[in-house]
Design a protein around this motif. Sequence first.
Motif, PDB file in Angstrom:
ATOM      1  N   GLY A  28       8.423 -22.753   9.565  1.00  0.00           N
ATOM      2  CA  GLY A  28       8.696 -21.204   9.813  1.00  0.00           C
ATOM      3  C   GLY A  28       7.930 -20.589   8.889  1.00  0.00           C
ATOM      4  N   LEU A  29       8.052 -19.335   8.734  1.00  0.00           N
ATOM      5  CA  LEU A  29       7.549 -18.472   7.718  1.00  0.00           C
ATOM      6  C   LEU A  29       8.028 -18.512   6.494  1.00  0.00           C
ATOM      7  N   ILE A  30       7.229 -19.188   5.366  1.00  0.00           N
ATOM      8  CA  ILE A  30       8.005 -19.290   4.067  1.00  0.00           C
ATOM      9  C   ILE A  30       7.543 -18.262   3.115  1.00  0.00           C
ATOM     10  N   ILE A  31       8.532 -17.563   2.651  1.00  0.00           N
ATOM     11  CA  ILE A  31       8.129 -16.415   1.749  1.00  0.00           C
ATOM     12  C   ILE A  31       8.580 -16.750   0.338  1.00  0.00           C
ATOM     13  N   GLU A  32       7.539 -17.174  -0.482  1.00  0.00           N
ATOM     14  CA  GLU A  32       7.778 -17.567  -1.894  1.00  0.00           C
ATOM     15  C   GLU A  32       7.732 -16.691  -2.696  1.00  0.00           C
ATOM     16  N   VAL A  33       8.801 -16.179  -3.790  1.00  0.00           N
ATOM     17  CA  VAL A  33       9.034 -15.289  -4.649  1.00  0.00           C
ATOM     18  C   VAL A  33       9.293 -16.217  -5.880  1.00  0.00           C
ATOM     19  N   PHE A  34       8.237 -15.941  -6.816  1.00  0.00           N
ATOM     20  CA  PHE A  34       8.002 -16.466  -8.084  1.00  0.00           C
ATOM     21  C   PHE A  34       8.177 -15.538  -9.170  1.00  0.00           C
ATOM     22  N   ALA A  35       8.381 -16.117 -10.448  1.00  0.00           N
ATOM     23  CA  ALA A  35       8.337 -15.293 -11.740  1.00  0.00           C
ATOM     24  C   ALA A  35       7.250 -15.417 -12.090  1.00  0.00           C
ATOM     25  N   GLY A  74       0.735  -1.079  -0.071  1.00  0.00           N
ATOM     26  CA  GLY A  74      -0.110  -0.115   0.127  1.00  0.00           C
ATOM     27  C   GLY A  74       0.864   1.367   0.023  1.00  0.00           C
ATOM     28  N   GLU A  75       2.228   1.122   0.282  1.00  0.00           N
ATOM     29  CA  GLU A  75       3.097   2.320   0.346  1.00  0.00           C
ATOM     30  C   GLU A  75       3.269   2.980  -1.230  1.00  0.00           C
ATOM     31  N   SER A  76       3.291   2.246  -2.371  1.00  0.00           N
ATOM     32  CA  SER A  76       3.474   2.675  -3.301  1.00  0.00           C
ATOM     33  C   SER A  76       3.060   1.776  -4.358  1.00  0.00           C
ATOM     34  N   LEU A  77       2.603   2.102  -5.783  1.00  0.00           N
ATOM     35  CA  LEU A  77       2.368   1.346  -6.800  1.00  0.00           C
ATOM     36  C   LEU A  77       3.368   0.355  -7.280  1.00  0.00           C
ATOM     37  N   VAL A  78       4.758   0.805  -7.050  1.00  0.00           N
ATOM     38  CA  VAL A  78       5.782  -0.017  -7.509  1.00  0.00           C
ATOM     39  C   VAL A  78       5.956  -1.066  -6.697  1.00  0.00           C
ATOM     40  N   GLN A  79       5.818  -1.021  -5.372  1.00  0.00           N
ATOM     41  CA  GLN A  79       5.745  -2.076  -4.463  1.00  0.00           C
ATOM     42  C   GLN A  79       4.751  -2.874  -4.506  1.00  0.00           C
ATOM     43  N   GLN A  80       3.513  -2.440  -4.884  1.00  0.00           N
ATOM     44  CA  GLN A  80       2.214  -3.234  -4.914  1.00  0.00           C
ATOM     45  C   GLN A  80       2.613  -4.149  -6.055  1.00  0.00           C
ATOM     46  N   GLU A  81       2.907  -3.531  -7.319  1.00  0.00           N
ATOM     47  CA  GLU A  81       3.464  -4.736  -8.297  1.00  0.00           C
ATOM     48  C   GLU A  81       4.230  -5.562  -7.835  1.00  0.00           C
ATOM     49  N   ALA A  82       5.567  -5.241  -7.194  1.00  0.00           N
ATOM     50  CA  ALA A  82       6.597  -6.192  -6.737  1.00  0.00           C
ATOM     51  C   ALA A  82       5.858  -7.348  -6.032  1.00  0.00           C
ATOM     52  N   LEU A  83       4.862  -7.173  -5.008  1.00  0.00           N
ATOM     53  CA  LEU A  83       4.295  -8.037  -4.182  1.00  0.00           C
ATOM     54  C   LEU A  83       3.646  -9.025  -4.786  1.00  0.00           C
ATOM     55  N   ARG A  84       3.208  -8.775  -6.096  1.00  0.00           N
ATOM     56  CA  ARG A  84       2.358  -9.800  -7.129  1.00  0.00           C
ATOM     57  C   ARG A  84       3.248 -11.002  -7.359  1.00  0.00           C
ATOM     58  N   HIS A  85       4.753 -10.792  -6.886  1.00  0.00           N
ATOM     59  CA  HIS A  85       5.657 -12.154  -7.099  1.00  0.00           C
ATOM     60  C   HIS A  85       5.585 -13.041  -5.723  1.00  0.00           C
ATOM     61  N   VAL A  86       4.852 -12.465  -5.023  1.00  0.00           N
ATOM     62  CA  VAL A  86       5.107 -13.030  -3.614  1.00  0.00           C
ATOM     63  C   VAL A  86       3.753 -13.971  -3.016  1.00  0.00           C
ATOM     64  N   VAL A  87       3.970 -14.769  -2.318  1.00  0.00           N
ATOM     65  CA  VAL A  87       2.940 -15.553  -1.542  1.00  0.00           C
ATOM     66  C   VAL A  87       3.576 -16.141  -0.327  1.00  0.00           C
ATOM     67  N   THR A  88       3.055 -16.095   0.860  1.00  0.00           N
ATOM     68  CA  THR A  88       3.630 -16.470   1.968  1.00  0.00           C
ATOM     69  C   THR A  88       2.769 -17.594   2.813  1.00  0.00           C
ATOM     70  N   ARG A  89       3.482 -18.351   3.718  1.00  0.00           N
ATOM     71  CA  ARG A  89       2.605 -19.163   4.483  1.00  0.00           C
ATOM     72  C   ARG A  89       3.414 -19.634   5.807  1.00  0.00           C
TER      73      ARG A  89
END
Length: 273
Positions: free
Chosen positions: A154-161, A134-149
């Motif tokens: 532990g906390l798995i942060i999956e960053v995908f193409a 929510g801080e910026s549109l650029v960061q919002q676009e970047a977080l579309r590559h991320v899912v977490t669980r």
Amino acid sequence: MGDKANAPVIIIKRKKVIAGGGHHGGAWKVAYADFVTAMMAFFLMMWLLNATTEQQRKGLADYFAPTITVSRVSGGGEGMFGGTNMMSDDALVQDGTGQSGGVPIDGDLVGTQESAAEVAALQEVEALLLGIGGESLVQQEALRHVVTRVTDEGLIIEVFARDDAPLFISESTEPAPVLIELTTMFARTFDLVTNPVAIEGHTRTRPLVIAERPVWDISTGRAETVRRLLEAGGLDSLRIARITGNADRDLARVEALSVRNNRIEIILLRIEN
């Protein structure tokens, strides 16, 4: 008789009055209001699809699905975006990610306040990561590559193409700008906890007709690249517990050649007691 025959004929004309504005009445107004409401809902849905990450869309879908009470892939917590809470016995049994009775400690299943506090801290990191967009549109676009669980590990942060946005340039180990931005955000957020960090690289399958299939070297090299980026972002190098290259042995999609299989998993490991 003559006078009656010559008397004028009186004709009474009754005018029918229709209330409601014309021969159509007010039905068209109701139909128009329904149309406007439907269009508003449609544009709201399109805006949500464009403005949310994959993780958030999954959480929204789970929230409105009456037969789904817990998401299998969404992050932990009880907020709007749902997810599995590791400390919930029902959730653990339903997901098949553990057993009731707490977290294994020295061979015994004992639930402790320390482990509950650790899970809460990991969920706080997860919530902060999901809210950064929510801080910026650029960061919002970047977080579309991320899912977490949150899992037993532990906390798995999956960053995908994505099809139109790779994490690395030309199937190499050179990071794309979006990956540099994400790892910088991760390093800053990881300061909330002291958990050790594990990094795992995954790649899609290369065609068998290729003479050399460097999937092991690429996956390991990409994990090493992410380690350097995290440390450049401020992560203490002593917190790196392991770096693993899994090649194409653990696919996220059944289609082995799918770009979605090109991914990095960054894990905030549970602290062993």
